[in-house]
Write a protein that holds these residues in place. Sequence first.
Motif, PDB file in Angstrom:
ATOM      1  N   CYS A 116       0.947  -1.197   0.053  1.00 56.76           N
ATOM      2  CA  CYS A 116       0.015   0.104  -0.037  1.00 56.76           C
ATOM      3  C   CYS A 116       0.962   1.318   0.115  1.00 56.76           C
ATOM      4  N   CYS A 136       0.821   4.056  -3.142  1.00 55.92           N
ATOM      5  CA  CYS A 136       0.512   5.399  -2.531  1.00 55.92           C
ATOM      6  C   CYS A 136       1.882   6.276  -3.215  1.00 55.92           C
ATOM      7  N   ASN A 137       2.871   5.675  -3.051  1.00 52.24           N
ATOM      8  CA  ASN A 137       3.992   6.791  -3.652  1.00 52.24           C
ATOM      9  C   ASN A 137       4.480   6.498  -4.857  1.00 52.24           C
ATOM     10  N   GLU A 174      -1.711  -0.430  -9.250  1.00 50.89           N
ATOM     11  CA  GLU A 174      -2.398   0.284  -9.653  1.00 50.89           C
ATOM     12  C   GLU A 174      -3.554   0.111 -10.771  1.00 50.89           C
ATOM     13  N   ARG A 178      -6.396  -3.350  -5.487  1.00 45.74           N
ATOM     14  CA  ARG A 178      -7.928  -2.927  -5.163  1.00 45.74           C
ATOM     15  C   ARG A 178      -8.287  -3.155  -3.800  1.00 45.74           C
ATOM     16  N   MET A 232      -6.223  -3.056  -1.394  1.00 42.31           N
ATOM     17  CA  MET A 232      -5.264  -2.109  -0.740  1.00 42.31           C
ATOM     18  C   MET A 232      -5.816  -0.638  -0.470  1.00 42.31           C
ATOM     19  N   ASP A 233      -6.723  -0.487  -1.453  1.00 45.04           N
ATOM     20  CA  ASP A 233      -7.659   0.765  -1.429  1.00 45.04           C
ATOM     21  C   ASP A 233      -8.240   0.883  -0.116  1.00 45.04           C
ATOM     22  N   ARG A 240      -5.881   3.201   1.942  1.00 48.49           N
ATOM     23  CA  ARG A 240      -5.375   4.298   1.262  1.00 48.49           C
ATOM     24  C   ARG A 240      -5.782   5.648   2.396  1.00 48.49           C
ATOM     25  N   TYR A 267      -3.204   5.722   4.825  1.00 57.40           N
ATOM     26  CA  TYR A 267      -1.782   6.332   4.576  1.00 57.40           C
ATOM     27  C   TYR A 267      -1.743   7.790   4.644  1.00 57.40           C
ATOM     28  N   ASP A 268      -2.531   8.318   4.442  1.00 59.35           N
ATOM     29  CA  ASP A 268      -2.851   9.706   4.353  1.00 59.35           C
ATOM     30  C   ASP A 268      -2.572  10.327   5.638  1.00 59.35           C
ATOM     31  N   LYS A 303       1.565   9.514   6.085  1.00 67.52           N
ATOM     32  CA  LYS A 303       2.579   9.716   5.028  1.00 67.52           C
ATOM     33  C   LYS A 303       3.667  10.622   5.489  1.00 67.52           C
ATOM     34  N   SER A 359      -3.925   0.002   9.805  1.00 64.64           N
ATOM     35  CA  SER A 359      -4.734  -0.710   9.268  1.00 64.64           C
ATOM     36  C   SER A 359      -5.587  -1.571  10.348  1.00 64.64           C
TER      37      SER A 359
END
Length: 217
Positions: free
Chosen positions: A117, A121-122, A129, A137, A139-140, A143, A146-147, A150, A166
């Motif tokens: 993930c 995201c990086n 992707e 999908r 790992m979406d 997301r 991650y924000d 980060k 998670s």
Amino acid sequence: MEHAKSLPKYLVQRYQGWKATDYAENAAWYRRLATEGQRPRAMVISCCDSRVHVTSIFGADTGEFFIHRNIANLVPPYAPDGDHHGTSAAVEYAVTALKVAHLIVLGHSQCGGVQGCIDMCNGKAPELEKPNSFVGRWMDILRPGYDAIKDAPEGEAQARALEKRSVVISLENLMTFPFVEERVKSGALSLHGLWTGIGEGALEEYNPASDQFRPVG
């Protein structure tokens, strides 16, 4: 199905050893489980990672845990859209049919899914992707986590932060299931968030008041 093969010999030997020892010594218990059905006290949602041995960590007996494993121990949001939802189905069965008293989400260190993930995201994992990447999908779901992390230092610190996030995201998503929310609010079901460090044998528990993980015990 022409592609199915016989078990490797080492697995056959291990089965024979189990049947001659553990099963033979506890045959009555296994027969009772078979005739009376399962009554697990808890459901555990953990990662598929082979290094996470749920029953060993808690010294659980056969029939004690209802265990569901997936990549990165994630629970998706409630989505009754008619599609296939393995994790949601397992949660529904555990809560509404088995009526477990505890629902545990168990994250872990060095999680490959979580690292995937981060890489995705990086922009370092273009293969994840792609629309046809099942892992990507899945790992979406992570997301948004991650924000939140980060800005943490890249490397182990960032990965560990997202591993723990998670668990929190899965706990939050569990509460979007009406039957989970109802039983939690009635006191019939409790949710627990845990993270285990594989190398050091650590176990940490999520504290919602501080939004932090702390050592168990």
